[in-house]
Write a protein that holds these residues in place. Structure first.
Motif, PDB file in Angstrom:
ATOM      1  N   GLU A 218      -7.367  -2.168 -23.037  1.00  0.00           N
ATOM      2  CA  GLU A 218      -7.258  -2.889 -22.250  1.00  0.00           C
ATOM      3  C   GLU A 218      -7.674  -4.738 -22.712  1.00  0.00           C
ATOM      4  N   LEU A 219      -6.510  -5.758 -21.559  1.00  0.00           N
ATOM      5  CA  LEU A 219      -6.977  -7.422 -22.543  1.00  0.00           C
ATOM      6  C   LEU A 219      -8.767  -6.929 -21.859  1.00  0.00           C
ATOM      7  N   ARG A 220      -9.258  -8.434 -22.311  1.00  0.00           N
ATOM      8  CA  ARG A 220     -10.815  -8.867 -22.036  1.00  0.00           C
ATOM      9  C   ARG A 220     -10.510  -9.525 -20.328  1.00  0.00           C
ATOM     10  N   PRO A 221     -11.586  -9.037 -19.367  1.00  0.00           N
ATOM     11  CA  PRO A 221     -11.210  -9.536 -18.634  1.00  0.00           C
ATOM     12  C   PRO A 221     -10.412 -10.755 -17.981  1.00  0.00           C
ATOM     13  N   GLN A 222     -11.341 -11.806 -19.067  1.00  0.00           N
ATOM     14  CA  GLN A 222     -11.471 -13.105 -19.003  1.00  0.00           C
ATOM     15  C   GLN A 222     -10.089 -14.030 -19.872  1.00  0.00           C
ATOM     16  N   LEU A 223      -9.499 -12.710 -20.348  1.00  0.00           N
ATOM     17  CA  LEU A 223      -8.161 -13.588 -20.128  1.00  0.00           C
ATOM     18  C   LEU A 223      -7.114 -12.528 -19.321  1.00  0.00           C
ATOM     19  N   LEU A 224      -7.414 -11.645 -19.122  1.00  0.00           N
ATOM     20  CA  LEU A 224      -6.716 -10.825 -17.772  1.00  0.00           C
ATOM     21  C   LEU A 224      -6.503 -12.252 -16.632  1.00  0.00           C
ATOM     22  N   ASP A 225      -7.767 -12.963 -16.674  1.00  0.00           N
ATOM     23  CA  ASP A 225      -7.588 -13.472 -15.267  1.00  0.00           C
ATOM     24  C   ASP A 225      -6.828 -14.852 -15.615  1.00  0.00           C
ATOM     25  N   ARG A 226      -6.615 -14.981 -16.974  1.00  0.00           N
ATOM     26  CA  ARG A 226      -5.765 -16.356 -16.445  1.00  0.00           C
ATOM     27  C   ARG A 226      -4.100 -16.321 -16.649  1.00  0.00           C
ATOM     28  N   PHE A 227      -4.087 -15.015 -16.434  1.00  0.00           N
ATOM     29  CA  PHE A 227      -1.733 -14.934 -16.222  1.00  0.00           C
ATOM     30  C   PHE A 227      -1.968 -14.456 -14.358  1.00  0.00           C
ATOM     31  N   GLY A 228      -1.288 -15.319 -14.116  1.00  0.00           N
ATOM     32  CA  GLY A 228      -1.223 -15.866 -12.442  1.00  0.00           C
ATOM     33  C   GLY A 228      -1.185 -14.220 -12.208  1.00  0.00           C
ATOM     34  N   MET A 229      -0.489 -13.418 -12.598  1.00  0.00           N
ATOM     35  CA  MET A 229      -0.172 -11.464 -11.314  1.00  0.00           C
ATOM     36  C   MET A 229      -0.316 -11.094 -12.620  1.00  0.00           C
ATOM     37  N   HIS A 230      -0.358  -9.847 -11.901  1.00  0.00           N
ATOM     38  CA  HIS A 230      -0.041  -8.151 -12.682  1.00  0.00           C
ATOM     39  C   HIS A 230      -0.266  -7.438 -11.747  1.00  0.00           C
ATOM     40  N   VAL A 231       0.709  -6.924 -12.434  1.00  0.00           N
ATOM     41  CA  VAL A 231       1.759  -5.320 -12.255  1.00  0.00           C
ATOM     42  C   VAL A 231       1.193  -4.298 -12.263  1.00  0.00           C
ATOM     43  N   ARG A 232       0.358  -2.862 -12.198  1.00  0.00           N
ATOM     44  CA  ARG A 232       0.620  -2.059 -12.285  1.00  0.00           C
ATOM     45  C   ARG A 232       1.778  -0.765 -12.104  1.00  0.00           C
ATOM     46  N   ILE A 233       2.178  -0.843 -13.314  1.00  0.00           N
ATOM     47  CA  ILE A 233       3.353   0.479 -12.906  1.00  0.00           C
ATOM     48  C   ILE A 233       3.104   1.796 -13.609  1.00  0.00           C
ATOM     49  N   LYS A 234       3.834   2.800 -12.626  1.00  0.00           N
ATOM     50  CA  LYS A 234       3.896   3.675 -13.181  1.00  0.00           C
ATOM     51  C   LYS A 234       4.539   5.099 -12.920  1.00  0.00           C
ATOM     52  N   THR A 235       5.231   5.952 -13.888  1.00  0.00           N
ATOM     53  CA  THR A 235       6.324   6.778 -13.584  1.00  0.00           C
ATOM     54  C   THR A 235       6.489   6.902 -12.478  1.00  0.00           C
ATOM     55  N   ILE A 236       7.931   7.117 -12.509  1.00  0.00           N
ATOM     56  CA  ILE A 236       8.157   7.557 -10.834  1.00  0.00           C
ATOM     57  C   ILE A 236       8.805   8.582 -11.066  1.00  0.00           C
ATOM     58  N   LYS A 237       8.234   9.626  -9.866  1.00  0.00           N
ATOM     59  CA  LYS A 237       7.825  11.038  -9.626  1.00  0.00           C
ATOM     60  C   LYS A 237       8.873  11.521  -8.726  1.00  0.00           C
ATOM     61  N   ASP A 238       9.564  10.712  -8.003  1.00  0.00           N
ATOM     62  CA  ASP A 238      11.469  12.001  -7.129  1.00  0.00           C
ATOM     63  C   ASP A 238      11.993  12.203  -7.606  1.00  0.00           C
ATOM     64  N   PRO A 239      12.363  13.471  -8.047  1.00  0.00           N
ATOM     65  CA  PRO A 239      13.164  13.487  -9.398  1.00  0.00           C
ATOM     66  C   PRO A 239      14.595  13.037  -8.929  1.00  0.00           C
ATOM     67  N   ILE A 240      15.178  12.231  -7.503  1.00  0.00           N
ATOM     68  CA  ILE A 240      15.733  11.820  -7.114  1.00  0.00           C
ATOM     69  C   ILE A 240      16.687  10.670  -7.949  1.00  0.00           C
ATOM     70  N   SER A 241      15.112   9.854  -7.706  1.00  0.00           N
ATOM     71  CA  SER A 241      15.129   8.592  -7.823  1.00  0.00           C
ATOM     72  C   SER A 241      15.486   8.421 -10.040  1.00  0.00           C
ATOM     73  N   ARG A 242      14.659   9.561 -10.393  1.00  0.00           N
ATOM     74  CA  ARG A 242      14.435   9.650 -11.634  1.00  0.00           C
ATOM     75  C   ARG A 242      16.382  10.011 -12.317  1.00  0.00           C
ATOM     76  N   VAL A 243      16.696  10.826 -11.624  1.00  0.00           N
ATOM     77  CA  VAL A 243      18.297  11.527 -12.025  1.00  0.00           C
ATOM     78  C   VAL A 243      19.679   9.765 -11.587  1.00  0.00           C
ATOM     79  N   LYS A 244      18.691   9.407 -10.588  1.00  0.00           N
ATOM     80  CA  LYS A 244      19.682   7.910 -10.455  1.00  0.00           C
ATOM     81  C   LYS A 244      19.498   6.789 -11.759  1.00  0.00           C
ATOM     82  N   ILE A 245      18.309   6.988 -12.621  1.00  0.00           N
ATOM     83  CA  ILE A 245      17.907   6.089 -13.249  1.00  0.00           C
ATOM     84  C   ILE A 245      19.051   6.670 -14.831  1.00  0.00           C
TER      85      ILE A 245
END
Length: 370
Positions: A218-245
């Motif tokens: 992980e990034l140090r908290p004081q560095l992470l705070d300097r980014f304006g926005m943060h996104v947590r990305i998770k693997t898509i679990k839906d089989p239909i969406s995975r096939v479409k991708i």
């Protein structure tokens, strides 16, 4: 004579290749269309809002490997509008804005010399993990400076990224001192290089985008705070969406030209929305009570500093502009609040509630939702 005709024939063939096949290959090398991406809604929204208002402070995305973090960022290139720059200037200097000019261009302006300009695509620069500080910031040729009395400066990646985007993949593996340099330049808008009493200052205003896999650190908290926005990305679990991708990616790899044409209308539509939003951003006003609510929200969540308040206000205005409206409603704040604050929350190992759920719960209590 026979060999001459063979050479000439080959030369003509190459000329034809450069005008047709090369163009097709050039299209194949283009990034995957942004509007063809499936899922990662928050990541796409965060990137668009930062393009509309670069002062938001960039985006940090953390997620599993193979979730397309780099693909999303690089697909943003085709949506970026062109910018006007001074010819033969290595810093992408703006011809009229003094805050975005190099020192040489400023001197030309003061002298009243004519400045020639042209339009280029908004630059996107990739910063490799093995980059040195000189490669990032630029270097000064001390020998030439001492002998000729001139400041011989070789621009680095920060100069190339000025008025554009600087992307760092696996930013959590980058040396901390380099991350400090990037964040300071992104926040201040200037890069200073000093060596042996010689100093060079040039504009370095860019959107900093980082991505990484939390399993690798992980990034140090004081560095992470300097980014304006943060996104947590998770693997898509839906089989239909995975096939479409998988199908869309296969189609792009096999018939890139046709695939790009198919999504050209959506690409142009979104690009125009971004350009219009940029133009109307100054007209967006947030009611005083909403500002108080945002401040109370950050206070109740025990967020240190005021970056959370500032980023949330800017993100809300950018989101309203994107949707071609002038006034802010509760839903606008709710949409961007987690992206702006989730990485600023203090981690409590004894807390049973999820960080995002904590933000939602606090939002509802302040805005009067049951």
């Amino acid at each position: 004579m026979k060999s001459y005709h063979l050479i000439k024939k080959k030369k003509n063939y190459n000329h034809k290749f450069l005008n047709t096949t090369f163009c097709d290959k050039d299209k194949i090398r283009q990034a995957f269309p942004f509007t063809a991406l499936i899922g990662q809604t928050n990541m796409k929204l965060a990137l668009i809002l930062n393009v509309i208002d670069p002062r938001i402070g960039g985006v940090m995305s953390m997620g599993d490997r193979g979730t397309g973090k780099s693909t999303v960022v690089r697909s943003l290139v085709d949506l970026l509008p062109e910018i006007q720059v001074v010819n033969e200037d290595p810093f992408n200097s703006h011809p009229n804005n003094f805050d975005l000019m190099s020192q040489n261009v400023k001197e030309l302006k003061k002298k009243g010399d004519k400045i020639y300009t042209n339009f280029i695509k908004t630059p996107m620069v990739d910063l490799p993990l093995g980059a040195t500080e000189d490669r990032v910031c630029g270097t000064i040729d001390i020998e030439k400076a001492l002998l000729d009395g001139t400041k011989a400066f070789e621009p680095g990646l920060l100069a190339k990224a000025n008025r554009g985007i600087l992307y760092v993949d696996e930013v959590n593996l980058l040396d901390d001192h380099l991350v400090d340099i990037l964040l300071d330049s992104a926040a201040g808008g200037w890069n200073t290089v000093e060596r042996e009493g010689v100093s060079i200052v040039h504009p370095a205003r860019f959107i900093l985008i980082g991505s990484g896999n939390p399993e690798e650190g992980e990034l140090r908290p004081q560095l992470l705070d300097r980014f304006g926005m943060h996104v947590r990305i998770k693997t898509i679990k839906d089989p239909i969406s995975r096939v479409k991708i998988v199908e869309r990616r296969s189609q792009f790899d096999r018939f890139a030209s046709n695939f790009l044409i198919e999504y050209q209308y959506l690409q142009d539509f979104l690009k125009n929305r971004i350009i219009n939003a940029r133009g109307s951003l100054k007209e967006i006003k947030i009611d005083y009570q909403y500002k108080v609510n945002i401040a109370e929200l950050c206070s109740n969540l025990n967020i240190d500093g005021l970056r959370g308040d500032i980023v949330t206000n800017r993100a809300v205005k950018a989101f309203v502009a994107l949707n071609s409206r002038k006034s802010v409603i509760d839903k606008d704040i709710f949409t961007v609040i987690s992206l702006s604050l989730i990485h600023r929350l203090k981690k409590n190992p004894l807390e049973s509630i999820d960080s995002n759920q904590n933000i939602i719960k606090t939002f509802k209590s302040i805005f009067g939702y049951s």
